[in-house]
Design a protein around this motif. Structure first.
Motif, PDB file in Angstrom:
ATOM      1  N   LEU A   9      98.722 -47.055 -84.263  1.00 44.24           N
ATOM      2  CA  LEU A   9      98.662 -45.662 -84.710  1.00 44.24           C
ATOM      3  C   LEU A   9      99.752 -44.848 -84.014  1.00 44.24           C
ATOM      4  CD1 LEU A   9      96.692 -43.626 -86.196  1.00 44.24           C
ATOM      5  CD2 LEU A   9      95.503 -43.427 -84.017  1.00 44.24           C
ATOM      6  N   ALA A  10     100.420 -43.973 -84.775  1.00 46.26           N
ATOM      7  CA  ALA A  10     101.363 -43.036 -84.144  1.00 46.26           C
ATOM      8  C   ALA A  10     100.624 -41.720 -83.928  1.00 46.26           C
ATOM      9  CB  ALA A  10     102.565 -42.819 -85.048  1.00 46.26           C
ATOM     10  N   VAL A  11     100.622 -41.227 -82.695  1.00 46.66           N
ATOM     11  CA  VAL A  11      99.918 -39.988 -82.369  1.00 46.66           C
ATOM     12  C   VAL A  11     100.935 -38.955 -81.894  1.00 46.66           C
ATOM     13  CG1 VAL A  11      98.109 -38.940 -80.940  1.00 46.66           C
ATOM     14  CG2 VAL A  11      97.904 -41.344 -81.627  1.00 46.66           C
ATOM     15  N   VAL A  12     101.161 -37.947 -82.717  1.00 45.33           N
ATOM     16  CA  VAL A  12     102.105 -36.889 -82.344  1.00 45.33           C
ATOM     17  C   VAL A  12     101.350 -35.837 -81.536  1.00 45.33           C
ATOM     18  CG1 VAL A  12     103.518 -35.001 -83.240  1.00 45.33           C
ATOM     19  CG2 VAL A  12     103.530 -37.242 -84.394  1.00 45.33           C
ATOM     20  N   VAL A  13     101.850 -35.557 -80.324  1.00 42.61           N
ATOM     21  CA  VAL A  13     101.224 -34.519 -79.501  1.00 42.61           C
ATOM     22  C   VAL A  13     102.283 -33.436 -79.275  1.00 42.61           C
ATOM     23  CG1 VAL A  13     100.015 -34.023 -77.344  1.00 42.61           C
ATOM     24  CG2 VAL A  13      99.819 -36.288 -78.363  1.00 42.61           C
ATOM     25  N   SER A  14     102.035 -32.259 -79.833  1.00 42.45           N
ATOM     26  CA  SER A  14     102.999 -31.160 -79.671  1.00 42.45           C
ATOM     27  C   SER A  14     102.311 -29.977 -79.014  1.00 42.45           C
ATOM     28  CB  SER A  14     103.538 -30.688 -81.020  1.00 42.45           C
ATOM     29  OG  SER A  14     104.167 -31.719 -81.724  1.00 42.45           O
ATOM     30  N   SER A  15     103.126 -29.151 -78.393  1.00 45.19           N
ATOM     31  CA  SER A  15     102.617 -27.914 -77.793  1.00 45.19           C
ATOM     32  C   SER A  15     103.823 -27.139 -77.305  1.00 45.19           C
ATOM     33  CB  SER A  15     101.722 -28.223 -76.590  1.00 45.19           C
ATOM     34  OG  SER A  15     102.523 -28.637 -75.501  1.00 45.19           O
ATOM     35  N   PRO A  16     103.651 -25.861 -77.027  1.00 49.82           N
ATOM     36  CA  PRO A  16     104.734 -25.163 -76.354  1.00 49.82           C
ATOM     37  C   PRO A  16     104.998 -25.834 -75.004  1.00 49.82           C
ATOM     38  CG  PRO A  16     103.117 -23.624 -77.195  1.00 49.82           C
ATOM     39  CD  PRO A  16     102.521 -24.990 -77.341  1.00 49.82           C
ATOM     40  N   GLU A 119     100.502 -41.648 -92.281  1.00 46.96           N
ATOM     41  CA  GLU A 119      99.296 -42.178 -91.635  1.00 46.96           C
ATOM     42  C   GLU A 119      99.235 -41.808 -90.139  1.00 46.96           C
ATOM     43  OE1 GLU A 119     101.840 -43.719 -92.881  1.00 46.96           O
ATOM     44  OE2 GLU A 119     102.432 -45.490 -91.750  1.00 46.96           O
ATOM     45  N   SER A 120     100.281 -41.158 -89.624  1.00 52.32           N
ATOM     46  CA  SER A 120     100.257 -40.741 -88.216  1.00 52.32           C
ATOM     47  C   SER A 120      99.276 -39.573 -88.062  1.00 52.32           C
ATOM     48  CB  SER A 120     101.659 -40.317 -87.763  1.00 52.32           C
ATOM     49  OG  SER A 120     102.122 -39.274 -88.579  1.00 52.32           O
ATOM     50  N   ASP A 176      88.833 -32.478 -69.617  1.00 54.87           N
ATOM     51  CA  ASP A 176      88.223 -32.232 -70.938  1.00 54.87           C
ATOM     52  C   ASP A 176      89.255 -32.451 -72.037  1.00 54.87           C
ATOM     53  OD1 ASP A 176      85.915 -31.549 -69.696  1.00 54.87           O
ATOM     54  OD2 ASP A 176      86.088 -29.384 -70.027  1.00 54.87           O
ATOM     55  N   ALA A 177      90.469 -31.958 -71.832  1.00 55.17           N
ATOM     56  CA  ALA A 177      91.507 -32.087 -72.872  1.00 55.17           C
ATOM     57  C   ALA A 177      91.851 -33.560 -73.091  1.00 55.17           C
ATOM     58  CB  ALA A 177      92.750 -31.295 -72.472  1.00 55.17           C
ATOM     59  N   VAL A 178      91.965 -34.322 -72.004  1.00 58.85           N
ATOM     60  CA  VAL A 178      92.279 -35.753 -72.127  1.00 58.85           C
ATOM     61  C   VAL A 178      91.155 -36.447 -72.905  1.00 58.85           C
ATOM     62  CG1 VAL A 178      92.556 -37.901 -70.814  1.00 58.85           C
ATOM     63  CG2 VAL A 178      93.735 -35.835 -70.061  1.00 58.85           C
ATOM     64  N   ALA A 179      89.909 -36.111 -72.572  1.00 54.54           N
ATOM     65  CA  ALA A 179      88.764 -36.749 -73.250  1.00 54.54           C
ATOM     66  C   ALA A 179      88.755 -36.385 -74.737  1.00 54.54           C
ATOM     67  CB  ALA A 179      87.457 -36.320 -72.586  1.00 54.54           C
ATOM     68  N   GLU A 180      89.119 -35.156 -75.063  1.00 52.11           N
ATOM     69  CA  GLU A 180      89.119 -34.755 -76.483  1.00 52.11           C
ATOM     70  C   GLU A 180      90.200 -35.503 -77.261  1.00 52.11           C
ATOM     71  OE1 GLU A 180      87.109 -30.363 -75.938  1.00 52.11           O
ATOM     72  OE2 GLU A 180      89.123 -30.452 -76.773  1.00 52.11           O
ATOM     73  N   VAL A 181      91.381 -35.617 -76.676  1.00 48.56           N
ATOM     74  CA  VAL A 181      92.462 -36.344 -77.376  1.00 48.56           C
ATOM     75  C   VAL A 181      92.058 -37.810 -77.534  1.00 48.56           C
ATOM     76  CG1 VAL A 181      94.880 -37.079 -77.247  1.00 48.56           C
ATOM     77  CG2 VAL A 181      94.270 -34.736 -76.621  1.00 48.56           C
ATOM     78  N   ASP A 182      91.450 -38.371 -76.504  1.00 54.16           N
ATOM     79  CA  ASP A 182      91.025 -39.772 -76.574  1.00 54.16           C
ATOM     80  C   ASP A 182      89.984 -39.968 -77.684  1.00 54.16           C
ATOM     81  OD1 ASP A 182      91.275 -42.365 -75.794  1.00 54.16           O
ATOM     82  OD2 ASP A 182      89.825 -42.229 -74.163  1.00 54.16           O
ATOM     83  N   SER A 183      89.052 -39.016 -77.803  1.00 56.45           N
ATOM     84  CA  SER A 183      88.019 -39.140 -78.857  1.00 56.45           C
ATOM     85  C   SER A 183      88.666 -39.118 -80.230  1.00 56.45           C
ATOM     86  CB  SER A 183      87.029 -37.977 -78.838  1.00 56.45           C
ATOM     87  OG  SER A 183      86.578 -37.755 -77.582  1.00 56.45           O
ATOM     88  N   ILE A 184      89.640 -38.250 -80.415  1.00 55.81           N
ATOM     89  CA  ILE A 184      90.316 -38.162 -81.723  1.00 55.81           C
ATOM     90  C   ILE A 184      90.930 -39.518 -82.063  1.00 55.81           C
ATOM     91  CG2 ILE A 184      92.281 -37.131 -82.956  1.00 55.81           C
ATOM     92  CD1 ILE A 184      91.788 -34.586 -81.156  1.00 55.81           C
ATOM     93  N   ILE A 185      91.627 -40.101 -81.089  1.00 57.31           N
ATOM     94  CA  ILE A 185      92.310 -41.385 -81.334  1.00 57.31           C
ATOM     95  C   ILE A 185      91.277 -42.470 -81.649  1.00 57.31           C
ATOM     96  CG2 ILE A 185      93.754 -43.189 -80.283  1.00 57.31           C
ATOM     97  CD1 ILE A 185      95.071 -40.904 -78.635  1.00 57.31           C
ATOM     98  N   ASN A 186      90.193 -42.489 -80.878  1.00 57.10           N
ATOM     99  CA  ASN A 186      89.172 -43.521 -81.096  1.00 57.10           C
ATOM    100  C   ASN A 186      88.575 -43.418 -82.488  1.00 57.10           C
ATOM    101  OD1 ASN A 186      89.355 -44.831 -78.655  1.00 57.10           O
ATOM    102  ND2 ASN A 186      88.018 -43.362 -77.634  1.00 57.10           N
ATOM    103  N   GLU A 188      89.895 -42.031 -85.173  1.00 56.60           N
ATOM    104  CA  GLU A 188      90.900 -42.371 -86.198  1.00 56.60           C
ATOM    105  C   GLU A 188      91.048 -43.889 -86.326  1.00 56.60           C
ATOM    106  OE1 GLU A 188      92.666 -40.697 -88.401  1.00 56.60           O
ATOM    107  OE2 GLU A 188      92.055 -38.670 -87.879  1.00 56.60           O
ATOM    108  N   ARG A 189      90.950 -44.590 -85.195  1.00 60.51           N
ATOM    109  CA  ARG A 189      91.127 -46.056 -85.239  1.00 60.51           C
ATOM    110  C   ARG A 189      89.910 -46.781 -85.796  1.00 60.51           C
ATOM    111  NH1 ARG A 189      93.309 -48.555 -79.884  1.00 60.51           N
ATOM    112  NH2 ARG A 189      94.800 -49.829 -81.040  1.00 60.51           N
ATOM    113  N   LEU A 190      88.810 -46.032 -85.986  1.00 60.93           N
ATOM    114  CA  LEU A 190      87.622 -46.647 -86.578  1.00 60.93           C
ATOM    115  C   LEU A 190      87.559 -46.434 -88.088  1.00 60.93           C
ATOM    116  CD1 LEU A 190      85.003 -45.585 -83.882  1.00 60.93           C
ATOM    117  CD2 LEU A 190      85.891 -47.872 -84.254  1.00 60.93           C
ATOM    118  N   LYS A 191      88.512 -45.688 -88.645  1.00 59.93           N
ATOM    119  CA  LYS A 191      88.464 -45.398 -90.087  1.00 59.93           C
ATOM    120  C   LYS A 191      88.764 -46.650 -90.900  1.00 59.93           C
ATOM    121  CE  LYS A 191      89.476 -40.520 -90.503  1.00 59.93           C
ATOM    122  NZ  LYS A 191      90.530 -39.527 -90.726  1.00 59.93           N
ATOM    123  N   THR A 192      87.942 -46.903 -91.915  1.00 62.92           N
ATOM    124  CA  THR A 192      88.139 -48.118 -92.714  1.00 62.92           C
ATOM    125  C   THR A 192      89.483 -48.087 -93.450  1.00 62.92           C
ATOM    126  OG1 THR A 192      86.912 -47.058 -94.469  1.00 62.92           O
ATOM    127  CG2 THR A 192      85.702 -48.627 -93.104  1.00 62.92           C
TER     128      THR A 192
END
Ligand code: ADP
Ligand code: 5GP
Length: 212
Positions: A9-16, A119-120, A176-186, A188-192
């Motif tokens: 999976l490609a995960v784009v993380v952007s922010s100021p 798909e990213s 908290d922020a690290v855990a939230e990003v990790d949950s998103i990735i997890n 997404e990787r479970l999607k059929t």
């Protein structure tokens, strides 16, 4: 056969700049064997303890131009007077190997990646306040006051695009922020619909059911 095998999976993380996206990406990479960092090319000079080939591939402008003309980048953008780009071949190879590739890139780059790799997933990180963003930019101790002010001006425009991203996370408490990003990735990787090797899955399931 391993039913726990998950897709790349490609995960784009952007922010100021200064919000904490690099810190978040590195925390995740340090704690997951199959997460890697997309090493960008840049014409910016190394800052602090940055290492060539680890944090960035530092290039001169002619080197950057040459790589760009040879079509080595999937996207490139100018950010506060320096060029940045994502090398194409390592990104595609790592996704195919099943890696989660973290792309710590700016908003222009995020949009181009999403266009070329629909798909990213794209995650926008917000600072809890502008005051805190200023403190973080100053606290990082790597840029002059002029550069910090330019980055803050850019940040104010960049904050408006948060709703063009798939997800938004506020980086107030880092854990908290690290855990939230990790949950998103997890999730997404479970999607059929991400299981593009359908044969592999059908065979694995047949084996699980004792049909083969
Ligand atoms: P970016 O990659 O978005 O430019 P960095 O990851 O370099 O930002 O972070 C900027 C500064 O803010 C760093 O000194 C980092 O240690 C600090 N930082 C990151 N997240 C937090 C947080 N949640 N709370 C306090 N400081 C943070
Ligand atoms: P910095 O100079 O703070 O390392 O990065 C400045 C900005 O450039 C950040 O927003 C960072 O995410 C972005 N950036 C880093 N690498 C790339 C890249 O490969 N492509 C694009 N478009 N932006 C990048």
């Amino acid at each position: 056969m391993n039913l726990n095998k998950r897709p790349g999976l490609a995960v784009v993380v952007s922010s100021p700049s200064g919000t904490g996206k690099t810190t978040i990406c590195h925390r995740l990479i340090d704690s997951h064997e199959d997460y890697i960092y997309s090493i960008s090319a840049t014409t910016r000079k190394p800052r602090g303890e940055e290492v060539d080939g680890v944090d960035y591939m530092f290039m001169t402008e002619p080197e950057f131009e040459k790589a760009k003309d040879s079509n080595e980048f999937i996207e490139h953008a100018c950010y506060v007077n320096n060029w940045y780009a994502t090398p194409k071949a390592p990104l595609r190879a790592s996704i195919a190997e099943g890696k989660v590739v973290m792309l710590d890139i700016d908003i222009q780059g995020g949009k181009s990646i999403k266009k070329q790799l629909p798909e990213s997933i794209t995650i926008f990180i917000l600072p809890p306040s502008l005051e805190e963003l200023k403190n973080r930019l100053k606290g990082r101790n790597t840029d002059s006051d002029n550069i910090i002010n330019e980055r803050l001006d850019t940040a104010i425009h960049e904050l408006n695009v948060w709703n063009e991203y798939d997800y938004v996370v506020v980086n107030d408490d880092l854990d908290d922020a690290v855990a939230e990003v990790d949950s998103i990735i997890n999730v997404e990787r479970l999607k059929t619909n991400r299981l593009n090797d359908k044969d592999y899955w059908n065979k694995s399931l047949s084996k699980l059911l004792g049909l083969t």
